[in-house]
Scaffold this motif. Structure first.
Motif, PDB file in Angstrom:
ATOM      1  N   ILE A  48      51.783  22.833  39.064  1.00 59.61           N
ATOM      2  CA  ILE A  48      51.782  23.907  38.054  1.00 59.61           C
ATOM      3  C   ILE A  48      50.347  24.236  37.624  1.00 59.61           C
ATOM      4  CG2 ILE A  48      52.405  24.459  35.655  1.00 59.61           C
ATOM      5  CD1 ILE A  48      54.970  22.806  36.057  1.00 59.61           C
ATOM      6  N   CYS A  49      49.535  23.194  37.454  1.00 61.70           N
ATOM      7  CA  CYS A  49      48.160  23.369  36.961  1.00 61.70           C
ATOM      8  C   CYS A  49      47.173  23.701  38.084  1.00 61.70           C
ATOM      9  CB  CYS A  49      47.696  22.100  36.249  1.00 61.70           C
ATOM     10  SG  CYS A  49      48.688  21.702  34.786  1.00 61.70           S
ATOM     11  N   GLY A  50      47.655  23.694  39.320  1.00 59.73           N
ATOM     12  CA  GLY A  50      46.765  23.853  40.472  1.00 59.73           C
ATOM     13  C   GLY A  50      45.978  25.154  40.504  1.00 59.73           C
ATOM     14  N   ILE A  51      46.644  26.268  40.198  1.00 62.93           N
ATOM     15  CA  ILE A  51      45.966  27.565  40.306  1.00 62.93           C
ATOM     16  C   ILE A  51      44.822  27.690  39.290  1.00 62.93           C
ATOM     17  CG2 ILE A  51      46.241  30.075  40.136  1.00 62.93           C
ATOM     18  CD1 ILE A  51      49.105  29.640  41.288  1.00 62.93           C
ATOM     19  N   PRO A  52      45.071  27.486  37.972  1.00 61.59           N
ATOM     20  CA  PRO A  52      43.937  27.608  37.045  1.00 61.59           C
ATOM     21  C   PRO A  52      42.863  26.557  37.279  1.00 61.59           C
ATOM     22  CG  PRO A  52      45.892  26.810  35.886  1.00 61.59           C
ATOM     23  CD  PRO A  52      46.332  27.236  37.250  1.00 61.59           C
ATOM     24  N   PHE A  53      43.256  25.343  37.692  1.00 63.73           N
ATOM     25  CA  PHE A  53      42.238  24.316  37.894  1.00 63.73           C
ATOM     26  C   PHE A  53      41.379  24.625  39.108  1.00 63.73           C
ATOM     27  CE2 PHE A  53      40.504  19.969  38.411  1.00 63.73           C
ATOM     28  CZ  PHE A  53      40.006  19.827  37.128  1.00 63.73           C
ATOM     29  N   MET A  54      41.980  25.181  40.143  1.00 62.12           N
ATOM     30  CA  MET A  54      41.185  25.573  41.316  1.00 62.12           C
ATOM     31  C   MET A  54      40.228  26.703  40.959  1.00 62.12           C
ATOM     32  SD  MET A  54      41.567  23.766  44.024  1.00 62.12           S
ATOM     33  CE  MET A  54      41.613  22.349  42.972  1.00 62.12           C
ATOM     34  N   LEU A  55      40.686  27.642  40.120  1.00 65.46           N
ATOM     35  CA  LEU A  55      39.785  28.714  39.672  1.00 65.46           C
ATOM     36  C   LEU A  55      38.620  28.108  38.894  1.00 65.46           C
ATOM     37  CD1 LEU A  55      39.141  31.720  39.475  1.00 65.46           C
ATOM     38  CD2 LEU A  55      40.612  31.841  37.461  1.00 65.46           C
ATOM     39  N   TYR A  56      38.936  27.131  38.048  1.00 62.95           N
ATOM     40  CA  TYR A  56      37.902  26.412  37.292  1.00 62.95           C
ATOM     41  C   TYR A  56      36.897  25.763  38.246  1.00 62.95           C
ATOM     42  CZ  TYR A  56      36.080  22.604  34.266  1.00 62.95           C
ATOM     43  OH  TYR A  56      35.290  21.718  33.568  1.00 62.95           O
ATOM     44  N   LEU A  57      37.398  25.127  39.304  1.00 59.15           N
ATOM     45  CA  LEU A  57      36.499  24.413  40.221  1.00 59.15           C
ATOM     46  C   LEU A  57      35.573  25.348  40.989  1.00 59.15           C
ATOM     47  CD1 LEU A  57      38.757  21.494  41.546  1.00 59.15           C
ATOM     48  CD2 LEU A  57      37.102  21.491  39.668  1.00 59.15           C
ATOM     49  N   THR A  58      35.931  26.648  41.081  1.00 61.84           N
ATOM     50  CA  THR A  58      34.996  27.599  41.712  1.00 61.84           C
ATOM     51  C   THR A  58      33.804  27.865  40.785  1.00 61.84           C
ATOM     52  OG1 THR A  58      36.076  29.604  40.841  1.00 61.84           O
ATOM     53  CG2 THR A  58      36.853  28.769  42.988  1.00 61.84           C
ATOM     54  N   LYS A  59      33.959  27.500  39.502  1.00 65.79           N
ATOM     55  CA  LYS A  59      32.879  27.711  38.523  1.00 65.79           C
ATOM     56  C   LYS A  59      32.104  26.433  38.217  1.00 65.79           C
ATOM     57  CE  LYS A  59      35.448  31.521  36.537  1.00 65.79           C
ATOM     58  NZ  LYS A  59      34.668  32.537  37.219  1.00 65.79           N
ATOM     59  N   VAL A  60      32.638  25.283  38.706  1.00 63.96           N
ATOM     60  CA  VAL A  60      31.971  23.999  38.459  1.00 63.96           C
ATOM     61  C   VAL A  60      30.862  23.809  39.485  1.00 63.96           C
ATOM     62  CG1 VAL A  60      32.254  21.488  38.511  1.00 63.96           C
ATOM     63  CG2 VAL A  60      33.995  22.896  37.408  1.00 63.96           C
ATOM     64  N   LYS A  61      29.639  23.704  38.986  1.00 67.31           N
ATOM     65  CA  LYS A  61      28.496  23.488  39.874  1.00 67.31           C
ATOM     66  C   LYS A  61      27.645  22.316  39.387  1.00 67.31           C
ATOM     67  CE  LYS A  61      29.421  27.194  42.314  1.00 67.31           C
ATOM     68  NZ  LYS A  61      30.813  26.933  42.547  1.00 67.31           N
ATOM     69  N   LYS A  62      28.036  21.730  38.260  1.00 68.10           N
ATOM     70  CA  LYS A  62      27.222  20.671  37.657  1.00 68.10           C
ATOM     71  C   LYS A  62      28.060  19.460  37.311  1.00 68.10           C
ATOM     72  CE  LYS A  62      24.188  24.169  35.777  1.00 68.10           C
ATOM     73  NZ  LYS A  62      23.909  24.955  34.596  1.00 68.10           N
ATOM     74  N   PHE A  63      27.457  18.313  37.505  1.00 64.99           N
ATOM     75  CA  PHE A  63      28.152  17.061  37.188  1.00 64.99           C
ATOM     76  C   PHE A  63      28.418  16.981  35.689  1.00 64.99           C
ATOM     77  CE2 PHE A  63      28.428  12.602  36.040  1.00 64.99           C
ATOM     78  CZ  PHE A  63      29.347  12.149  36.974  1.00 64.99           C
ATOM     79  N   GLY A  64      29.620  16.560  35.352  1.00 69.38           N
ATOM     80  CA  GLY A  64      29.981  16.388  33.944  1.00 69.38           C
ATOM     81  C   GLY A  64      31.079  17.323  33.490  1.00 69.38           C
ATOM     82  N   MET A  65      31.232  18.467  34.183  1.00 68.66           N
ATOM     83  CA  MET A  65      32.233  19.444  33.751  1.00 68.66           C
ATOM     84  C   MET A  65      33.653  18.905  33.942  1.00 68.66           C
ATOM     85  SD  MET A  65      30.466  23.018  35.008  1.00 68.66           S
ATOM     86  CE  MET A  65      31.697  24.130  34.319  1.00 68.66           C
TER      87      MET A  65
END
Length: 194
Positions: A48-65
């Protein structure tokens, strides 16, 4: 070095996407009112959470997020009465997922896929109480849900289910990531995650 530090924009992304994840996770957890679904929550919620979390991961570029997301999810669940284990699992698997994705420089699909599977294991902090503090956990449910619900849930969660649920939850994270990538193909191409 400055570009490796988390900026306000990164923290806003953490807040927005973690809030969306929590809302969808909480909606998925409502299935737990039906005892048979409790062992399946680790599979259902990461999908269920896969789609928004994958969108989030396209914006994660730094350790800690991702670590921050794990901490926030752990804290929110702890505040609504899920116990301290969920926070510990949120920290451990948030850091682990961050390290995995960082090793792929936040650009590798293989590491993103694996990282999401590992991150999803924070949910086991919620489930672990059924196994690690079994007597207290089930005693606490009787007043709210009744003895019949508790007896049914206990029968669905024998001790051998604990390691099985880790595997199921990891697979839920993998399936959620695959679904998210399929839906968000353009976003992944734009973010250069291959």
């Amino acid at each position: 070095m400055e570009k490796n530090k988390l900026q306000a924009k990164d923290l806003i992304n953490v807040g927005i996407f973690t809030a969306i994840y929590f809302i969808l996770f909480f909606a998925g957890m409502m299935l737990g009112y039906i005892p048979i679904f409790i062992p399946l929550l680790g599979l259902v919620c990461p999908i269920i959470c896969g789609i928004p979390f994958m969108l989030y991961l396209t914006k994660v570029k730094k350790f800690g997020m991702v670590t921050l997301s794990g901490i926030i999810l752990g804290l929110l669940n702890m505040l609504i009465g899920s116990g301290v284990l969920v926070l510990i699992f949120g920290i451990v698997f948030g850091v682990a997922a961050d390290l995995i994705m960082k090793s792929g420089k936040y650009k590798s699909w293989k590491f993103t896929l694996l990282g999401n599977g590992v991150f999803s294991l924070w949910i086991m902090g919620f489930v672990s109480r059924m196994f690690l503090t079994r007597t207290e956990f089930f005693d606490s449910l009787v007043s709210s849900y009744g003895q019949e619900y508790v007896d049914t849930l206990m029968s669905y969660t024998p001790g051998w289910m604990f390691p099985v649920l880790f595997v199921v939850t990891f697979l839920g994270g993998i399936l959620g990531a695959l679904l998210g990538k399929a839906v968000l193909k353009k976003h992944f191409e734009k973010a250069g995650i291959v």
